[in-house]
Design a protein around this motif. Structure first.
Motif, short mmCIF file in Angstrom:
data_model
loop_
_atom_site.label_atom_id
_atom_site.label_comp_id
_atom_site.label_asym_id
_atom_site.label_seq_id
_atom_site.Cartn_x
_atom_site.Cartn_y
_atom_site.Cartn_z
N ALA A 234 -1.53 2.01 5.86
CA ALA A 234 -1.80 2.30 4.45
C ALA A 234 -3.08 1.57 4.07
N GLY A 235 -3.58 1.88 2.88
CA GLY A 235 -4.78 1.21 2.39
C GLY A 235 -4.55 -0.28 2.22
N HIS A 236 -5.61 -1.07 2.42
CA HIS A 236 -5.50 -2.53 2.35
C HIS A 236 -5.89 -3.11 0.99
N GLN A 237 -6.27 -2.25 0.06
CA GLN A 237 -6.72 -2.75 -1.25
C GLN A 237 -5.98 -2.03 -2.37
N ILE A 238 -4.69 -1.96 -2.27
CA ILE A 238 -3.91 -1.13 -3.19
C ILE A 238 -4.03 -1.60 -4.64
N PHE A 239 -4.25 -2.88 -4.87
CA PHE A 239 -4.37 -3.37 -6.25
C PHE A 239 -5.79 -3.27 -6.79
N GLU A 240 -6.79 -3.68 -6.00
CA GLU A 240 -8.15 -3.77 -6.53
C GLU A 240 -8.98 -2.51 -6.36
N HIS A 241 -8.60 -1.61 -5.47
CA HIS A 241 -9.41 -0.40 -5.27
C HIS A 241 -9.35 0.48 -6.52
N PRO A 242 -10.49 1.04 -6.96
CA PRO A 242 -10.48 1.87 -8.18
C PRO A 242 -9.60 3.10 -8.07
N LEU A 243 -9.30 3.52 -6.84
CA LEU A 243 -8.41 4.66 -6.65
C LEU A 243 -7.09 4.22 -6.00
N GLY A 244 -6.75 2.96 -6.20
CA GLY A 244 -5.48 2.44 -5.69
C GLY A 244 -4.37 2.58 -6.70
N PHE A 245 -3.62 1.50 -6.93
CA PHE A 245 -2.47 1.54 -7.83
C PHE A 245 -2.83 1.16 -9.26
N GLY B 120 0.81 -1.21 0.00
CA GLY B 120 0.00 0.00 0.00
C GLY B 120 0.84 1.26 0.00
N ILE B 121 1.91 1.24 0.78
CA ILE B 121 2.83 2.39 0.81
C ILE B 121 3.49 2.57 -0.55
N ALA B 122 3.99 1.46 -1.11
CA ALA B 122 4.70 1.54 -2.39
C ALA B 122 3.80 2.04 -3.51
N GLY B 123 2.52 1.70 -3.43
CA GLY B 123 1.60 2.15 -4.47
C GLY B 123 1.50 3.65 -4.58
N SER B 124 1.70 4.35 -3.46
CA SER B 124 1.67 5.81 -3.48
C SER B 124 3.00 6.42 -3.89
N MET B 125 4.02 5.59 -4.06
CA MET B 125 5.34 6.08 -4.46
C MET B 125 5.57 5.95 -5.97
N ALA B 126 4.67 5.27 -6.65
CA ALA B 126 4.89 4.96 -8.06
C ALA B 126 4.98 6.22 -8.90
N GLY B 127 5.93 6.24 -9.81
CA GLY B 127 6.10 7.38 -10.71
C GLY B 127 7.33 7.20 -11.57
N GLY B 128 7.59 8.12 -12.46
CA GLY B 128 8.73 8.06 -13.37
C GLY B 128 8.26 8.17 -14.80
N VAL B 129 8.47 9.33 -15.43
CA VAL B 129 7.86 9.59 -16.74
C VAL B 129 8.82 9.34 -17.89
N ILE B 130 8.25 8.91 -19.01
CA ILE B 130 9.01 8.58 -20.21
C ILE B 130 9.76 9.80 -20.75
N HIS B 131 9.23 10.98 -20.53
CA HIS B 131 9.87 12.21 -21.03
C HIS B 131 11.34 12.28 -20.63
N ASN B 132 11.70 11.69 -19.51
CA ASN B 132 13.07 11.78 -19.02
C ASN B 132 13.99 10.68 -19.55
N PHE B 133 13.51 9.84 -20.46
CA PHE B 133 14.41 8.89 -21.12
C PHE B 133 15.44 9.68 -21.93
N GLY B 134 16.66 9.20 -21.91
CA GLY B 134 17.73 9.92 -22.60
C GLY B 134 18.37 10.99 -21.75
N THR B 135 18.06 10.97 -20.44
CA THR B 135 18.69 11.87 -19.48
C THR B 135 19.11 11.06 -18.26
#
Length: 456
Positions: free
Chosen positions: A221-232, A179-194
């Motif tokens: 943290a939330g207990h439904q990080i995968f299945e919740h519609p506002l989860g990960f 649940g904690i890790a789900g809120s940390m997810a990020g990293g955009v393609i725009h930064n490829f090549g840098t």
């Protein structure tokens, strides 16, 4: 029981004995390969910066930054080693981007502090990787459509699962860590090549360590990080016709690690590898050089990562340019670490040869036919009028399950990479020690005595 709880239960209950030997063998090869890539990556500008940052940050001496031997906190060691492991884009790929660099540096840091065994690392690695591969397989996540780097989003969940296993979290704590890790997810393609692209891997490893440590200390943290519609899954990976409960209930059935990972022969985006295999095959078979070539045409997906830069002006952008890779391969007869240097990017012969390279972009409708999976052709026309064509399917790239590179070749790559930092004697010792990770017993001492320069 929801998908998240089912996943957490599988992580807790699965053991080394449940993992197929072939999955362990492939995991061992990829993790061994990555150690050499981390050492080589430490010599790159982004590797030097991340080591300086970690050194200046201070922190308790819990884990080792490879190459330099710097002692720092668990999260900072994971950050540095993960970033250095992706600095060259020379780590393995397949499944969800770059699985091993998203997972193994976090395990190294955590495992060093726990004095885990190599067998513990491989067990945790496969379990984490399987979750990531299952997420990718189930959701069919397409990073170039969504804009988030799969290594940095799916990789965070995979790395957290692996670290939860290594740390010995129970089912409830594992749910929280995910649940904690789900809120940390990020990293955009725009930064490829840098420099930010390798940082994606470092941040992924750092966040996994933080997530499990927070969970162990009682964080909520939330207990439904995968299945919740506002989860990960839905916000990050996107809506789709997929069944997360079915995925969760079938984790490890089958195991996918042994079929998914591809060892890299070239230090550039994996989207170049089938193309380069085809090109080098044609050059060997027909014995021509760049001076003989009138034109080169390569087909590319409309979502191709290696068309981000058609005229790259620095080495990192060159890793994501099909035109540059084809031209450099033709001129040099090889693609290696030195290919992605200021000297080679600005080489007049390579620049002239790039003018001969064109890309044909497939339409979305052509791609929907499934032809892309069969491989995209490389066509070479020589000045004498002869034309050659070769196709390498993705699953036949040299280094993958159906066309393995072989451990001797992986070892040779490791020796070259490690030799950029370690003495010849220490390289030999390191190969002997880490070629069978499952036999490593004293992880803390072994890291410091083999993966650090002798003068450190």
């Amino acid at each position: 029981m929801g998908a998240t709880e089912t996943i957490a239960k599988w992580i807790v209950d699965t053991s080394y004995e449940d993992i197929p030997p072939e999955a362990i063998r492939v995991a061992n090869e990829s993790c061994f390969d990555l150690l050499g890539v981390i050492l080589a990556g430490s010599t790159q500008p982004v590797g030097e910066i991340i080591q300086q940052y970690v050194g200046d940050s201070g922190g308790s001496t819990q884990a080792t930054v490879l190459a330099s031997g710097l002692q720092t906190s668990l999260s900072n060691a994971a950050l540095a080693n993960g970033t250095m492991g992706h600095a060259l884009d020379y780590d393995d790929f397949g499944g969800f981007g770059h699985p091993t660099v998203a997972i193994f540096p976090a395990l190294l840091a955590l495992g060093e502090s726990l004095n885990s065994s190599g067998r513990d690392l491989l067990e945790a690695y496969v379990i984490g990787c399987e979750l990531g591969l299952a997420l990718q397989h189930t959701t069919k996540y397409a990073q170039m459509e969504k804009g988030f780097h799969s290594t940095a989003v799916i990789g965070r969940m995979a790395a957290t699962a692996a670290c939860a296993k290594l740390l010995g979290l129970d089912q409830e704590q594992t749910v929280i860590a995910l649940g904690i890790a789900g809120s940390m997810a990020g990293g955009v393609i725009h930064n490829f090549g840098t420099m930010v692209k390798p940082l994606h891997a470092g941040l992924t490893c750092r966040d996994a360590v933080m997530a499990v440590e927070f969970a162990q200390r009682g964080f909520t943290a939330g207990h439904q990080i995968f299945e919740h519609p506002l989860g990960f899954t839905t916000p990050i990976l996107g809506e789709g016709i997929y069944d997360l409960d079915d995925m969760a209930e079938n984790l490890g059935n089958p195991f996918r690690v042994q079929d998914a990972l591809i060892i890299k022969k070239y230090p550039c985006c994996g989207g170049n590898h089938a193309m380069l295999d085809s090109l080098f095959s044609l050059m060997r078979e027909h014995n021509f050089t760049w001076e003989d070539v009138a034109s080169a045409e390569v087909d590319q997906s409309y979502l191709s990562i290696v068309m981000l830069y058609t005229e790259p002006d620095d080495p990192l952008k060159g890793k994501f340019s099909a035109k540059y890779n084809v031209a450099a391969a033709l001129v040099d007869g090889d693609v290696n670490i030195d290919t992605f240097s200021e000297e080679r990017i600005n080489n007049p012969e390579i620049q002239d040869t790039m003018e001969k390279v064109t890309t044909r972009v497939l339409s979305k409708w052509e791609e929907s036919s499934g032809e892309v999976l069969k491989g995209l052709p490389v066509r070479i026309t020589l000045k004498d009028g002869r034309t050659f064509e070769h196709v390498t399917a993705r699953d036949m790239i040299l280094g993958g399950a159906k066309n393995p590179w072989g451990f001797d070749s992986i070892k040779g790559k490791f020796e070259v990479n490690a030799g950029l930092v370690l003495s010849d004697e220490r390289v030999a010792e390191t190969v002997q020690t880490w070629s069978d990770i499952g036999e490593v017993t004293d992880l803390s001492e072994t890291i410091r005595s083999t993966l650090v320069g002798a003068d450190q």
